[in-house]
Motif scaffolding. Sequence first.
Motif, PDB file in Angstrom:
ATOM      1  N   GLY A 193       0.863  -1.164   0.000  1.00  0.00           N
ATOM      2  CA  GLY A 193       0.000   0.000   0.000  1.00  0.00           C
ATOM      3  C   GLY A 193       0.902   1.216   0.000  1.00  0.00           C
ATOM      4  O   GLY A 193       0.544   2.273   0.480  1.00  0.00           O
ATOM      5  N   SER A 194       2.153   1.067  -0.481  1.00  0.00           N
ATOM      6  CA  SER A 194       3.078   2.189  -0.533  1.00  0.00           C
ATOM      7  C   SER A 194       2.863   2.979  -1.806  1.00  0.00           C
ATOM      8  O   SER A 194       3.708   3.766  -2.194  1.00  0.00           O
ATOM      9  CB  SER A 194       4.516   1.680  -0.462  1.00  0.00           C
ATOM     10  N   GLY A 195       1.737   2.746  -2.460  1.00  0.00           N
ATOM     11  CA  GLY A 195       1.401   3.522  -3.638  1.00  0.00           C
ATOM     12  C   GLY A 195       1.856   2.843  -4.906  1.00  0.00           C
ATOM     13  O   GLY A 195       2.195   1.659  -4.942  1.00  0.00           O
ATOM     14  N   ASP A 196       1.869   3.650  -5.980  1.00  0.00           N
ATOM     15  CA  ASP A 196       2.235   3.129  -7.285  1.00  0.00           C
ATOM     16  C   ASP A 196       3.739   3.139  -7.485  1.00  0.00           C
ATOM     17  O   ASP A 196       4.267   2.424  -8.320  1.00  0.00           O
ATOM     18  CB  ASP A 196       1.596   4.015  -8.364  1.00  0.00           C
ATOM     19  N   LEU A 197       4.398   4.000  -6.739  1.00  0.00           N
ATOM     20  CA  LEU A 197       5.826   4.229  -6.983  1.00  0.00           C
ATOM     21  C   LEU A 197       6.521   4.520  -5.665  1.00  0.00           C
ATOM     22  O   LEU A 197       6.048   5.346  -4.877  1.00  0.00           O
ATOM     23  CB  LEU A 197       5.984   5.436  -7.926  1.00  0.00           C
ATOM     24  N   ARG A 213       0.217   7.644  -6.806  1.00  0.00           N
ATOM     25  CA  ARG A 213       0.471   7.720  -5.366  1.00  0.00           C
ATOM     26  C   ARG A 213       1.930   7.318  -5.137  1.00  0.00           C
ATOM     27  O   ARG A 213       2.388   6.309  -5.681  1.00  0.00           O
ATOM     28  CB  ARG A 213      -0.470   6.777  -4.610  1.00  0.00           C
ATOM     29  N   VAL A 214       2.626   8.116  -4.353  1.00  0.00           N
ATOM     30  CA  VAL A 214       4.087   7.977  -4.268  1.00  0.00           C
ATOM     31  C   VAL A 214       4.535   7.914  -2.815  1.00  0.00           C
ATOM     32  O   VAL A 214       4.005   8.626  -1.956  1.00  0.00           O
ATOM     33  CB  VAL A 214       4.779   9.182  -4.962  1.00  0.00           C
ATOM     34  N   THR A 215       5.526   7.054  -2.543  1.00  0.00           N
ATOM     35  CA  THR A 215       6.240   7.103  -1.268  1.00  0.00           C
ATOM     36  C   THR A 215       7.664   7.547  -1.563  1.00  0.00           C
ATOM     37  O   THR A 215       8.348   6.951  -2.405  1.00  0.00           O
ATOM     38  CB  THR A 215       6.243   5.723  -0.589  1.00  0.00           C
ATOM     39  N   LEU A 260       1.040  11.630  -1.258  1.00  0.00           N
ATOM     40  CA  LEU A 260       2.488  11.478  -1.026  1.00  0.00           C
ATOM     41  C   LEU A 260       2.718  11.045   0.414  1.00  0.00           C
ATOM     42  O   LEU A 260       2.192  11.656   1.350  1.00  0.00           O
ATOM     43  CB  LEU A 260       3.222  12.802  -1.256  1.00  0.00           C
ATOM     44  N   THR A 261       3.494   9.999   0.577  1.00  0.00           N
ATOM     45  CA  THR A 261       3.994   9.636   1.899  1.00  0.00           C
ATOM     46  C   THR A 261       5.477   9.947   1.893  1.00  0.00           C
ATOM     47  O   THR A 261       6.225   9.404   1.076  1.00  0.00           O
ATOM     48  CB  THR A 261       3.786   8.131   2.177  1.00  0.00           C
ATOM     49  N   LEU A 262       5.892  10.866   2.766  1.00  0.00           N
ATOM     50  CA  LEU A 262       7.296  11.261   2.831  1.00  0.00           C
ATOM     51  C   LEU A 262       7.914  10.631   4.063  1.00  0.00           C
ATOM     52  O   LEU A 262       7.465  10.893   5.182  1.00  0.00           O
ATOM     53  CB  LEU A 262       7.398  12.784   2.883  1.00  0.00           C
ATOM     54  N   LEU A 263       8.899   9.788   3.869  1.00  0.00           N
ATOM     55  CA  LEU A 263       9.547   9.108   4.989  1.00  0.00           C
ATOM     56  C   LEU A 263      10.987   9.610   5.113  1.00  0.00           C
ATOM     57  O   LEU A 263      11.862   9.178   4.364  1.00  0.00           O
ATOM     58  CB  LEU A 263       9.528   7.589   4.784  1.00  0.00           C
ATOM     59  N   LEU A 264      11.212  10.540   6.041  1.00  0.00           N
ATOM     60  CA  LEU A 264      12.565  11.039   6.276  1.00  0.00           C
ATOM     61  C   LEU A 264      13.218  10.195   7.369  1.00  0.00           C
ATOM     62  O   LEU A 264      12.540   9.458   8.084  1.00  0.00           O
ATOM     63  CB  LEU A 264      12.513  12.510   6.671  1.00  0.00           C
ATOM     64  N   ASN A 265      14.534  10.325   7.493  1.00  0.00           N
ATOM     65  CA  ASN A 265      15.294   9.519   8.466  1.00  0.00           C
ATOM     66  C   ASN A 265      15.087   8.024   8.256  1.00  0.00           C
ATOM     67  O   ASN A 265      15.227   7.239   9.185  1.00  0.00           O
ATOM     68  CB  ASN A 265      14.922   9.896   9.906  1.00  0.00           C
TER      69      ASN A 265
END
Lengths: 498, 84
Positions: free
Chosen positions: A21-25, A47-49, A101-106
């Motif tokens: 479910g992390s999107g399309d890309l 949908r993007v991570t 957009l799911t933005l995963l920093l660190n």
Amino acid sequence: MSEARDLGMTSEPRDPVASSGSGDLVVVGAGPAGMAAAATALDGGLRVTLVDSGAAPGGQFWRHPPLFARETVPTADLHHGLSTYRALCATLSAHERTGRLTLLLNHHVWTTARDGDGFTVHAVDRGRAPEERTVVLRAPALLVATGAYDRQLPFPGWDLPGVLTAGGLQSLLKGGGVVAGRRVVLGGTGPFLLPVAASLAARGAKVVAVCEAAAPSAWLRHPGALLRNPAKWAEGARYAGTLARHRVPVRTRTAIVGAEGAQGRVAVVRTASLDADGRPLPGTERRIEADTVGVGWGFVPQLDLLLPLGCDLTDAGDGTMAAAVDDGQRTTVPRLYTAGETCGVGGAALAVSEGRLAAVSVLSDLAAPGRPGTRRPAAERRAVARHRAFARAMAQAHPLPPAWPAWLTDDTPVCRCEEVTAGAVRSARADGAAADHRQVKQLTRAGMGWCQGRMCGPAVHCLVSARHQPYAPAERLIATPVTLGALADSVEPTSDPS
Amino acid sequence: MTAFTVDGEPLPFVPGQTLAAALVASGRVAWRTTRGGQRPRGIFCGIGVCYDCLVTVDGTGGQRACLVQARAGMAVTTGETDDE
Ligand SMILES: Cc1cc2nc3c(=O)[nH]c(=O)nc-3n(C[C@H](O)[C@@H](O)[C@H](O)COP(=O)(O)OP(=O)(O)OC[C@H]3O[C@@H](n4cnc5c(N)ncnc54)[C@H](O)[C@@H]3O)c2cc1C
Ligand code: FES
């Protein structure tokens, strides 16, 4: 800063184990290439991570402190091209608000694998380091935009404290507002030394010399590439102006050939003029007092996540291998894309254009309903071709001096981690036992330590391999060390809840 | 005051800085020695690829100081050799 106010640049950890479910890309790397790719893909309806190990988007070129610290650690004045960065941040934050957009920093990605039609991306969330949480992402398409790192050539004294990579000095400045020393000497080759000198000088360091190994006349052999890139001229002229204002001397055909320490850090740098091959000319050696040294010999593409997936490499023209891509940034592995300096070093503007093109390919390959909201791909392709031509000219004008091993003494450490000396590497070659850096690793342990040959690999390669053969990094199955717990967690990733 | 401790001594930092940035700001460029030659090591690449800057954070070894964001009250210890 307002451009990024809403962008979720928090360090807060998310779910212990996020899963598909992390999107399309999934895009790994939020530098210029990854940011541009993610923004274009989102505008096109995907949908993007977007995952990055850093605390803020921007990568190396637009390295910033985390969002909450932008006022206490102001570094905006050290940047170029901030309007593009701001526009990208605005686009990303708009899509983050709508949840696409799911933005995963660190988040450090330590490996990727093919998974049926798509990819699994294994990461650890280090937002509350040293705590580590496992994160597993899945998507039908993967875009790797992990950039590059400084290429190093050893010299006697290069492992003294106070000797840093040129990029390391820049990252301390742009990311933490910290000037590493008072009297700095920079050395190596390539135009990147100039922004480092300019930003150090702007923050009050005394840059006593910039030692550029190449001869300026080398550029005259590539008039076409220069004439078609007026922006690069303008940029060069700006740096020249800044350096002149701060009275920073730039010495060409000169290299740092040694460093000596006192009181636990570097104290003196030895420089020499070079002959056409890069051999120090007798009688030209100078001793310069300095407490800090920054060295960079171009960059090495960061291919760790791409190699295990089996994508083909190509000669980048600067002594390194880079990922092979078609004119839409597709690697030779289906649904695997890469953009920016993984495809060869060429600067942030090129990385942005490549990121956009890669996203356009993803959109068409996944038959996305929307259309990319950027310039037409044909124009973007022309920009990439123009920047690539410039990068090739740059690489030819700033080669590694073939005779650089003349600077080494037998006891100069080549591998910093395992403390393997130049003498040991040379004798492995002389015995006829080692013809490439992987064999040297087995015989001498050079490249076997913590950094896995990232620092010594290119140098060991030059010491033992046939001339003109570009350096290809060894395959590292694990791109960042992870705890056994994280490894165990990732064996059985939770399945897609949706 | 915002500070973490380094080998028990408080070290102030500006929130947002990494451990390495705070150490360098305090004038330190080395905080570890190598296993073989006991050579001093600190920050080198600044971006997490060289592993010269390793420290122990709250008891967990092998942490790259250039990547770990400083947090108030963290206990950093240095000087270990890097047994893998
Ligand atoms: C230390 C350093 C400083 C530089 N400073 C400048 C400068 O000031 N001016 C200039 O003109 N050029 C600079 N460069 C050159 C630079 O590489 C740019 O040309 C540009 O940033 C390239 O963009 P990119 O998107 O390809 O890669 P990058 O900007 O390098 O972005 C790659 C991103 O991927 C992330 N990443 C890498 N591996 C992983 C992983 N396994 N998991 C998660 N995230 C990962 C990184 O954190 C990074 O944010 C610098 C290079 C280096 C190495
Ligand atoms: S300084 Fe290189 S890993 Fe931290």
